[in-house]
Design an enzyme around this catalytic site. Structure first.
Site, PDB file in Angstrom:
ATOM      1  CG  ASN A   7       1.234  42.082  48.025  1.00 47.15           C
ATOM      2  OD1 ASN A   7       2.193  42.168  48.071  1.00 47.15           O
ATOM      3  ND2 ASN A   7       0.385  42.647  46.848  1.00 47.15           N
ATOM      4  CG  HIS A  10       4.671  47.265  50.172  1.00 44.45           C
ATOM      5  ND1 HIS A  10       4.964  48.283  49.146  1.00 44.45           N
ATOM      6  CD2 HIS A  10       3.298  47.167  50.236  1.00 44.45           C
ATOM      7  CE1 HIS A  10       3.996  48.586  48.542  1.00 44.45           C
ATOM      8  NE2 HIS A  10       3.096  48.072  49.050  1.00 44.45           N
ATOM      9  CG  HIS A  52       1.869  43.565  41.312  1.00 44.53           C
ATOM     10  ND1 HIS A  52       1.171  44.658  41.403  1.00 44.53           N
ATOM     11  CD2 HIS A  52       1.865  43.252  39.958  1.00 44.53           C
ATOM     12  CE1 HIS A  52       0.761  45.268  40.130  1.00 44.53           C
ATOM     13  NE2 HIS A  52       1.278  44.586  39.052  1.00 44.53           N
ATOM     14  NE  ARG A  54       3.585  48.379  39.715  1.00 47.01           N
ATOM     15  CZ  ARG A  54       2.353  48.869  39.831  1.00 47.01           C
ATOM     16  NH1 ARG A  54       1.795  48.389  40.778  1.00 47.01           N
ATOM     17  NH2 ARG A  54       1.934  49.567  39.167  1.00 47.01           N
ATOM     18  NE  ARG A  58       6.089  50.856  41.052  1.00 47.65           N
ATOM     19  CZ  ARG A  58       4.975  51.430  40.846  1.00 47.65           C
ATOM     20  NH1 ARG A  58       4.240  51.689  41.654  1.00 47.65           N
ATOM     21  NH2 ARG A  58       4.704  51.797  39.430  1.00 47.65           N
ATOM     22  CD  GLU A  79      -1.520  41.675  43.566  1.00 50.09           C
ATOM     23  OE1 GLU A  79      -0.874  42.782  43.052  1.00 50.09           O
ATOM     24  OE2 GLU A  79      -2.076  41.457  44.252  1.00 50.09           O
ATOM     25  CB  THR A 110     -13.159  56.398  37.466  1.00 49.23           C
ATOM     26  OG1 THR A 110     -14.396  55.300  37.573  1.00 49.23           O
ATOM     27  CG2 THR A 110     -13.463  57.101  36.240  1.00 49.23           C
ATOM     28  CD  GLU A 160      -7.424  40.975  45.100  1.00 48.33           C
ATOM     29  OE1 GLU A 160      -6.999  39.885  44.639  1.00 48.33           O
ATOM     30  OE2 GLU A 160      -6.867  41.774  45.534  1.00 48.33           O
ATOM     31  CG  HIS A 202      -5.575  48.746  46.862  1.00 47.31           C
ATOM     32  ND1 HIS A 202      -4.610  48.354  46.097  1.00 47.31           N
ATOM     33  CD2 HIS A 202      -5.531  49.902  47.203  1.00 47.31           C
ATOM     34  CE1 HIS A 202      -3.926  49.546  45.931  1.00 47.31           C
ATOM     35  NE2 HIS A 202      -4.495  50.357  46.608  1.00 47.31           N
TER      36      HIS A 202
HETATM   37  N1  PXP Z   1      -4.874  43.136  45.631  1.00 43.29           N
HETATM   38  C1  PXP Z   1      -4.292  43.792  44.517  1.00 43.29           C
HETATM   39  C2  PXP Z   1      -4.810  43.248  43.154  1.00 43.29           C
HETATM   40  C3  PXP Z   1      -3.306  44.477  44.655  1.00 43.29           C
HETATM   41  O1  PXP Z   1      -2.799  45.164  43.402  1.00 43.29           O
HETATM   42  C4  PXP Z   1      -2.767  45.082  45.867  1.00 43.29           C
HETATM   43  C5  PXP Z   1      -1.514  45.989  46.033  1.00 43.29           C
HETATM   44  O2  PXP Z   1      -0.492  45.494  45.382  1.00 43.29           O
HETATM   45  C6  PXP Z   1      -3.242  44.488  46.959  1.00 43.29           C
HETATM   46  C7  PXP Z   1      -4.377  43.697  47.019  1.00 43.29           C
HETATM   47  C8  PXP Z   1      -2.828  44.685  48.397  1.00 43.29           C
HETATM   48  O3  PXP Z   1      -3.170  46.106  48.554  1.00 43.29           O
HETATM   49  P1  PXP Z   1      -2.629  46.626  50.120  1.00 43.29           P
HETATM   50  O4  PXP Z   1      -1.098  46.502  50.005  1.00 43.29           O
HETATM   51  O5  PXP Z   1      -3.121  47.819  50.066  1.00 43.29           O
HETATM   52  O6  PXP Z   1      -3.088  45.773  51.206  1.00 43.29           O
END
Ligand code: PXP
Length: 251
Positions: A7, A10, A52, A54, A58, A79, A110, A160, A202
């Site tokens: 991903n 960032h 992703h 959003r 962002r 995503e 939750t 996932e 995640h």
């Molecule tokens: N999978 C999904 C569905 C997510 O929303 C995220 C965060 O954007 C990730 C994986 C990746 O998470 P991390 O950045 O904590 O590795």
């Protein structure tokens, strides 16, 4: 062999920290470029790239998704929220797969996964629209048996599993951490028995991956923050290679 989707959100977070108001997402002084980073990840062995988009834009921007779509030699996983605007965008860009994630408070369980039980009709209709266009659909859900059973009932081929609660418990006492791991394990087993392909993501990092990789029936990890963080020190290629090595030691 567990596959790795990287991903690159960032990388865009870093760009937006400086160039949020710039009219382009690339060129001139604008850096870093998430598309180049994605290509370097592929070169280092990533099996796919995740972005992703959003609602609040962002980090990843529309232009990033369009550019990465045409630049990749592996797979693009988008995503996205279950909104008409995101579905229209996905049908236009045609990623290889789409992972449906919660965006607004009402859609979140939750633990933070998409609440399929409370949003079944809407999710079903989004799955249908995307699948008709040939996009593989994955659902980002907690390791909760009710959510997993609903995922199978809704007809999505992939889930996932949200590993965030496990990642948060990882550095605490062993009891809660064990309980979160057991929930993931039971979830993966149930999902597999229902015919679902099991991905996870995640909060996965270079440390907790040693235990997470032992979950049954894993197809792919989606990992972002930890790989991008390590890349600041080692470069992205080493960061990707090392994660793959830890995911699949001895291969
Ligand atoms: N999978 C999904 C569905 C997510 O929303 C995220 C965060 O954007 C990730 C994986 C990746 O998470 P991390 O950045 O904590 O590795």
């Amino acid at each position: 062999m567990i596959l790795l989707g990287v991903n690159v959100d960032h990388c865009a977070t870093l760009r937006q920290a400086r160039y949020r108001t710039h009219e382009r997402t690339v060129g001139g002084p604008v850096e870093p470029d998430s598309v180049v980073l994605a290509q370097l990840c592929e070169r280092a062995g990533a099996d796919g790239i995740t972005v992703h988009l959003r609602e609040d834009r962002r980090h990843i921007q529309d232009e990033d998704v369009r550019r990465v779509r045409s630049a990749l030699s592996t797979r693009l996983n988008l995503e996205m929220a279950c909104t008409p605007a995101m579905v229209a965008f996905a049908l236009d860009v045609l990623p290889d797969s789409a992972c449906l994630v919660p965006e607004s408070r009402e859609e979140v369980t939750t633990e933070g996964g998409l609440d399929l039980v409370g949003n079944a009709d809407r999710v079903r209709s989004v799955i249908h629209s995307l699948q008709e266009a040939g996009i593989l659909v994955s659902l980002f859900i907690d390791p909760d048996l009710r959510q997993i059973e609903m995922a199978a009932a809704l007809g999505a081929p992939w889930i996932e599993l949200h590993t965030g609660a496990y990642a948060n418990a990882y550095h605490g006492p062993s009891g809660p951490r064990r309980a979160e791991f057991d929930r993931l394990q039971a979830g993966a087993e149930r999902a597999h028995a229902l015919g679902l392909i099991v991905n996870a993501g995640h909060g996965i990092n270079y440390v907790n991956v040693a235990e997470l990789r032992t979950l049954p029936h894993l197809h792919e990890f989606n990992i972002g923050h930890s790989i991008i963080s390590r890349a600041l020190f080692t470069g992205i290629e080493e960061a990707v290679t090392e994660m793959k090595r830890r995911m699949n030691p001895g291969t």
